[in-house]
Motif scaffolding. Structure first.
Motif, PDB file in Angstrom:
ATOM      1  N   GLU A 153      24.867  28.258  49.642  1.00 15.05           N
ATOM      2  CA  GLU A 153      25.764  28.189  48.469  1.00 15.05           C
ATOM      3  C   GLU A 153      25.082  28.777  47.234  1.00 15.05           C
ATOM      4  N   LEU A 154      23.781  28.470  47.062  1.00 11.43           N
ATOM      5  CA  LEU A 154      23.054  29.049  45.913  1.00 11.43           C
ATOM      6  C   LEU A 154      23.040  30.577  45.984  1.00 11.43           C
ATOM      7  N   ALA A 155      23.019  31.088  47.205  1.00  8.80           N
ATOM      8  CA  ALA A 155      22.948  32.550  47.368  1.00  8.80           C
ATOM      9  C   ALA A 155      24.237  33.242  46.938  1.00  8.80           C
ATOM     10  N   THR A 156      25.288  32.481  46.669  1.00 12.76           N
ATOM     11  CA  THR A 156      26.525  33.113  46.177  1.00 12.76           C
ATOM     12  C   THR A 156      26.494  33.277  44.652  1.00 12.76           C
ATOM     13  N   HIS A 157      25.439  32.776  44.003  1.00 11.96           N
ATOM     14  CA  HIS A 157      25.280  32.980  42.549  1.00 11.96           C
ATOM     15  C   HIS A 157      25.172  34.482  42.263  1.00 11.96           C
ATOM     16  N   VAL A 163      12.275  34.966  46.024  1.00 13.54           N
ATOM     17  CA  VAL A 163      11.847  33.647  45.566  1.00 13.54           C
ATOM     18  C   VAL A 163      12.535  32.559  46.376  1.00 13.54           C
ATOM     19  N   GLY A 164      11.770  31.512  46.669  1.00 17.01           N
ATOM     20  CA  GLY A 164      12.342  30.366  47.358  1.00 17.01           C
ATOM     21  C   GLY A 164      12.138  29.091  46.568  1.00 17.01           C
ATOM     22  N   ARG A 165      10.892  28.558  46.662  1.00 15.30           N
ATOM     23  CA  ARG A 165      10.630  27.224  46.089  1.00 15.30           C
ATOM     24  C   ARG A 165      10.920  27.134  44.600  1.00 15.30           C
ATOM     25  N   ASN A 166      10.633  28.206  43.845  1.00 13.20           N
ATOM     26  CA  ASN A 166      10.872  28.142  42.392  1.00 13.20           C
ATOM     27  C   ASN A 166      12.360  28.112  42.048  1.00 13.20           C
ATOM     28  N   VAL A 167      13.214  28.264  43.063  1.00  8.93           N
ATOM     29  CA  VAL A 167      14.645  28.056  42.843  1.00  8.93           C
ATOM     30  C   VAL A 167      15.085  26.750  43.508  1.00  8.93           C
ATOM     31  N   PHE A 168      14.938  26.666  44.834  1.00 15.17           N
ATOM     32  CA  PHE A 168      15.602  25.543  45.512  1.00 15.17           C
ATOM     33  C   PHE A 168      14.885  24.206  45.352  1.00 15.17           C
ATOM     34  N   GLN A 169      13.632  24.228  44.897  1.00 17.05           N
ATOM     35  CA  GLN A 169      12.964  22.932  44.651  1.00 17.05           C
ATOM     36  C   GLN A 169      13.260  22.381  43.258  1.00 17.05           C
ATOM     37  N   ARG A 170      13.990  23.137  42.444  1.00 17.13           N
ATOM     38  CA  ARG A 170      14.288  22.648  41.093  1.00 17.13           C
ATOM     39  C   ARG A 170      15.454  21.678  41.106  1.00 17.13           C
ATOM     40  N   ASP A 171      15.452  20.752  40.135  1.00 19.87           N
ATOM     41  CA  ASP A 171      16.571  19.817  40.014  1.00 19.87           C
ATOM     42  C   ASP A 171      17.850  20.567  39.691  1.00 19.87           C
ATOM     43  N   ASN A 172      17.702  21.642  38.889  1.00 19.69           N
ATOM     44  CA  ASN A 172      18.886  22.416  38.529  1.00 19.69           C
ATOM     45  C   ASN A 172      18.686  23.900  38.881  1.00 19.69           C
ATOM     46  N   PRO A 173      18.849  24.241  40.157  1.00 22.56           N
ATOM     47  CA  PRO A 173      18.590  25.629  40.566  1.00 22.56           C
ATOM     48  C   PRO A 173      19.530  26.635  39.917  1.00 22.56           C
ATOM     49  N   ILE A 174      20.741  26.196  39.559  1.00 23.53           N
ATOM     50  CA  ILE A 174      21.690  27.140  38.933  1.00 23.53           C
ATOM     51  C   ILE A 174      21.145  27.596  37.575  1.00 23.53           C
ATOM     52  N   GLU A 175      20.541  26.645  36.856  1.00 27.64           N
ATOM     53  CA  GLU A 175      20.008  26.976  35.531  1.00 27.64           C
ATOM     54  C   GLU A 175      18.933  28.068  35.631  1.00 27.64           C
ATOM     55  N   ILE A 176      18.039  27.931  36.616  1.00 31.07           N
ATOM     56  CA  ILE A 176      16.971  28.948  36.716  1.00 31.07           C
ATOM     57  C   ILE A 176      17.556  30.271  37.223  1.00 31.07           C
ATOM     58  N   LEU A 177      18.588  30.215  38.062  1.00 31.46           N
ATOM     59  CA  LEU A 177      19.226  31.472  38.502  1.00 31.46           C
ATOM     60  C   LEU A 177      19.910  32.171  37.329  1.00 31.46           C
ATOM     61  N   ASP A 178      20.525  31.379  36.440  1.00 26.32           N
ATOM     62  CA  ASP A 178      21.127  31.966  35.232  1.00 26.32           C
ATOM     63  C   ASP A 178      20.053  32.699  34.413  1.00 26.32           C
ATOM     64  N   ALA A 179      18.905  32.024  34.256  1.00 25.98           N
ATOM     65  CA  ALA A 179      17.819  32.620  33.460  1.00 25.98           C
ATOM     66  C   ALA A 179      17.256  33.855  34.157  1.00 25.98           C
ATOM     67  N   LEU A 180      17.098  33.777  35.472  1.00 26.96           N
ATOM     68  CA  LEU A 180      16.564  34.931  36.217  1.00 26.96           C
ATOM     69  C   LEU A 180      17.503  36.125  36.122  1.00 26.96           C
ATOM     70  N   GLU A 181      18.789  35.856  36.111  1.00 25.70           N
ATOM     71  CA  GLU A 181      19.750  36.966  35.999  1.00 25.70           C
ATOM     72  C   GLU A 181      19.499  37.739  34.708  1.00 25.70           C
ATOM     73  N   LEU A 182      19.244  36.996  33.629  1.00 21.68           N
ATOM     74  CA  LEU A 182      19.000  37.650  32.334  1.00 21.68           C
ATOM     75  C   LEU A 182      17.699  38.448  32.349  1.00 21.68           C
ATOM     76  N   VAL A 183      16.644  37.852  32.906  1.00 22.87           N
ATOM     77  CA  VAL A 183      15.337  38.527  32.869  1.00 22.87           C
ATOM     78  C   VAL A 183      15.310  39.720  33.826  1.00 22.87           C
ATOM     79  N   VAL A 184      15.841  39.542  35.028  1.00 19.38           N
ATOM     80  CA  VAL A 184      15.736  40.609  36.037  1.00 19.38           C
ATOM     81  C   VAL A 184      16.732  41.733  35.769  1.00 19.38           C
TER      82      VAL A 184
END
Ligand code: FBP
Length: 262
Positions: free
Chosen positions: A45-49, A229-250
């Protein structure tokens, strides 16, 4: 831009590959911080971000779950991998052929090469078969370029990581996934050595938001083309938040501060 073998797992020439082969490589311990993530559906499901350009999994998860997500994300089938129960020199069996991966709907294959291990020769010969067969099946080739084993004194040494990226280029990988070599200058040198093979940064064990985003920002500024990346996304309490941030940086070239302020 000319077509590239990994266009299907990239956006604007950059990739954010959500790696999820940890159940094989590390075992259940990697699901402890966020126990729901033992259920592959949570990570598919996270991979659909929008930020995620592909998910990388072993064949078993691809067979069982990818049919439900094929419309929403691209697929990298990791064709080798071994468990953490193995106590010998770094080595890894081929678990899936490119032909079989193509049948599962893969857009690319992932292959770990432990340069410097006693069985580097055997792994390199297996890579030859995988790389050539991938060309026949129109699959991109992502090398997990991990120097490790008796021949390697320090696997995060900057010259060693630059060498790993160069090995990926020489052997015909389209993308080299490397550990962050410690500084922007060292990442720039790794990118230089990899020439036309794109470099993506490996996420590594979980760190805080700021230091993780900073290494991503520095890597992108140094010429890297994204991250796997794996753990730095799915081990977070809020993985969507870090994916949002990664989208901006990458993809948007945002700084760590800008991404964290959103
Ligand atoms: P992470 O972002 O969690 O480091 O995942 C990337 C990855 O390459 C996985 O594909 C793999 O399971 C793991 O790291 C291997 O890590 P290690 O360096 O411990 O072998």
């Amino acid at each position: 831009m000319l077509p590239h073998a990994t266009d299907a797992i990239s956006r604007d020439g950059k990739s954010l590959i959500l790696a999820y082969d940890h159940g094989l490589e590390h075992g259940p311990v990697d699901f402890d911080p966020n126990p729901d993530t033992a259920d592959p559906e949570r990570v598919f499901e996270l991979a659909t971000h929008d930020a995620v350009t592909a998910i990388a999994v072993q064949k078993g998860l691809a067979e069982a779950y990818y049919p439900d997500y094929a419309d929403d994300t691209a697929l990298v089938v990791k064709v080798n991998g071994t468990s953490n129960l193995w106590m010998g020199e770094p080595d890894t069996p081929v678990n899936c052929t490119p032909e079989y991966a193509a049948g599962l709907g893969a857009d690319a294959v992932g292959f770990t090469l432990y340069g410097g291990a006693n069985n580097e020769i055997g792994m390199a010969e297996e890579f030859r078969e995988v790389q050539e067969s991938s060309r026949e099946h129109d699959l991109g080739v992502v090398m997990w370029a991990y120097p490790r084993g008796q021949g390697v004194r320090n696997e995060t040494d900057d010259r060693t990581i630059a060498y790993a990226a160069r090995i990926a280029h020489e052997l015909g990988a389209d993308i080299a996934k490397v550990k962050y070599p410690g500084s922007p200058e060292a990442m720039a040198e790794t990118v230089r050595m990899s020439a036309r093979t794109r470099v993506v940064m490996s996420g590594g064990s979980k760190t805080n938001d700021e230091s993780f985003l900073r290494t991503v920002e520095e890597s992108m500024n140094a010429g890297a083309k994204g991250l796997a990346v794996g753990r730095n996304v799915f081990q977070r309490d809020n993985p969507i938040e870090i994916l949002d941030a990664l989208e901006l940086v990458v993809f948007e070239g945002a700084s760590t501060e800008e991404a964290m302020a959103e």
